[in-house]
Design an enzyme around this catalytic site. Structure first.
Site, PDB file in Angstrom:
ATOM      1  N   GLU A   1      29.348 100.009  57.892  1.00  0.00           N
ATOM      2  CA  GLU A   1      28.516  99.434  58.965  1.00  0.00           C
ATOM      3  C   GLU A   1      29.026  98.060  59.401  1.00  0.00           C
ATOM      4  O   GLU A   1      28.618  97.543  60.428  1.00  0.00           O
ATOM      5  CB  GLU A   1      27.044  99.371  58.520  1.00  0.00           C
ATOM      6  CG  GLU A   1      26.657  98.211  57.626  1.00  0.00           C
ATOM      7  CD  GLU A   1      27.061  98.387  56.161  1.00  0.00           C
ATOM      8  OE1 GLU A   1      27.785  99.366  55.846  1.00  0.00           O
ATOM      9  OE2 GLU A   1      26.665  97.535  55.340  1.00  0.00           O
TER      10      GLU A   1
ATOM     11  N   CYS B   1      27.165 100.334  48.890  1.00  0.00           N
ATOM     12  CA  CYS B   1      27.214  99.150  48.025  1.00  0.00           C
ATOM     13  C   CYS B   1      26.010  99.117  47.067  1.00  0.00           C
ATOM     14  O   CYS B   1      25.947  99.937  46.166  1.00  0.00           O
ATOM     15  CB  CYS B   1      27.322  97.893  48.886  1.00  0.00           C
ATOM     16  SG  CYS B   1      27.879  96.457  47.963  1.00  0.00           S
TER      17      CYS B   1
ATOM     18  N   HIS C   1      31.745  98.825  53.062  1.00  0.00           N
ATOM     19  CA  HIS C   1      30.662  98.741  54.060  1.00  0.00           C
ATOM     20  C   HIS C   1      31.115  99.261  55.426  1.00  0.00           C
ATOM     21  O   HIS C   1      31.577  98.468  56.251  1.00  0.00           O
ATOM     22  CB  HIS C   1      30.243  97.278  54.222  1.00  0.00           C
ATOM     23  CG  HIS C   1      29.446  96.743  53.098  1.00  0.00           C
ATOM     24  ND1 HIS C   1      28.064  96.792  53.071  1.00  0.00           N
ATOM     25  CD2 HIS C   1      29.824  96.130  51.948  1.00  0.00           C
ATOM     26  CE1 HIS C   1      27.626  96.229  51.956  1.00  0.00           C
ATOM     27  NE2 HIS C   1      28.662  95.817  51.254  1.00  0.00           N
TER      28      HIS C   1
END
Lengths: 90, 230
Positions: free
Chosen positions: B205, B86, B203
């Site tokens: 994560e 990002c 994302h």
């Protein structure tokens, strides 16, 4: 000597400018449908210490190239107060 | 393996990244402050998501000149692995470690929702554990995620398989309707020509912990662990 630069950074003409598009559309609500092709960029002013106008211009040019504008999406022009007006590329 | 997660002023996905790397994947992680000038012998550098320097001027433009970026650029130049998520992707583009740029979403709105992406090739660190063509559900959260590059650059990227992820529907079909942010050719993630610098807007994560009910993002990290032999 201190010089003052007035820098304009604009989205490249080939790229969609969503802000400009939204503002263009809103012109109809103002009863101003004659206004079209609104594009929104940034106006940046700064002061620069330099020995002469050429050196001041070079420093501003470097700042534009390295940080203030991203040539992949933007172009820039600038003028300098106290110096003869000079513009960047494009 | 030793991961280095860089923290810029305004980074806000650094802790999620560190959590996943440590707790879910059992890796060693060091936090690298943006003013650090030493990389502490990490095997891979991660630039996390967030709003470095408040997204002032352009996303990632100011962070790109943080002191640590000189080291990151040198590290990448020696073939070191660098992954940007990002805002990290935006910073890597601003630093010219990756081609192209991330523009404002056409809606000019911040988009925060799940998106589907599919890998284009398994021949990269971050896609090694993915199945090309299969959809992965991974959250996106950005205002400036519209990937753009000139035609010549895109041609080269496609020829050299530098496009790693494209937005798709839940069945893995890459369609205009499945493109959440107007990215050219649905591009969601790329790598450099040397295949050691990676950037993606989604994302992973945020989708790598069983507690969250979605572990599709884990494949990205598993690819890294499979590929790098420290």
């Amino acid at each position: 000597m201190k010089y003052r630069a007035e820098i304009t950074v604009m989205p490249l003409k080939a790229l969609l400018d969503p802000q400009g598009k939204a503002i263009t559309a809103s012109m109809k609500n103002l009863d101003l449908p004659e206004i079209t092709n609104v594009r929104v960029g940034k106006h940046i002013t700064l002061e620069v210490d330099a020995e002469d106008r050429e050196q001041a211009w070079q420093k501003v040019e470097t700042a534009c190239k390295k940080l203030l504008a991203n040539p992949i999406m933007e172009y820039y022009t600038f003028t300098m107060v106290g110096c003869e007006d000079r513009s960047g590329k494009k | 393996m030793k991961f280095g997660v860089v923290v810029f002023p305004g980074s806000n996905c650094d802790h999620d990244m560190i959590y996943v790397l440590k707790k879910n994947l059992g890796q060693e992680v060091v936090t690298l402050w943006h003013k650090d000038t030493h990389l502490h012998n990490v095997d891979i550098i991660v630039l996390p998501g967030g709003f470095s320097y408040g997204d002032y001027l352009r996303s990632g433009a100011i962070a790109r000149f943080s002191p640590i970026m000189d080291q990151v650029i040198r590290f990448a130049g020696r073939g070191g692995y660098v992954l940007g998520i990002c805002n990290g992707f935006q910073i890597l583009c601003e630093a010219h470690l990756l081609p192209g740029a991330l523009l404002h979403n056409p809606s000019h709105r911040f988009i925060c929702r799940n998106a589907f992406i599919t890998s284009e090739t398994a021949d990269s660190l971050v896609t090694a554990a993915t199945v090309p063509g299969k959809a992965l559900k991974i959250p996106i959260a950005h205002g400036e995620g519209r990937y753009f590059a000139g035609e010549d650059v895109l041609r080269q990227m496609n020829d050299k398989q530098q496009v790693l992820f494209r937005y798709c529907d839940e069945n893995g079909r890459v369609t205009p309707e499945a493109n959440p942010n107007g990215s050219v050719q649905n591009i969601a993630g790329i790598c450099n020509e040397g295949r050691n610098v990676f950037g993606m807007m989604p994302h992973p994560e945020r989708a790598a912990d069983p507690e969250l009910g979605n572990e599709d993002g884990k494949a990205v990290f598993e690819g890294i662990l499979q590929t790098i032999q420290p």
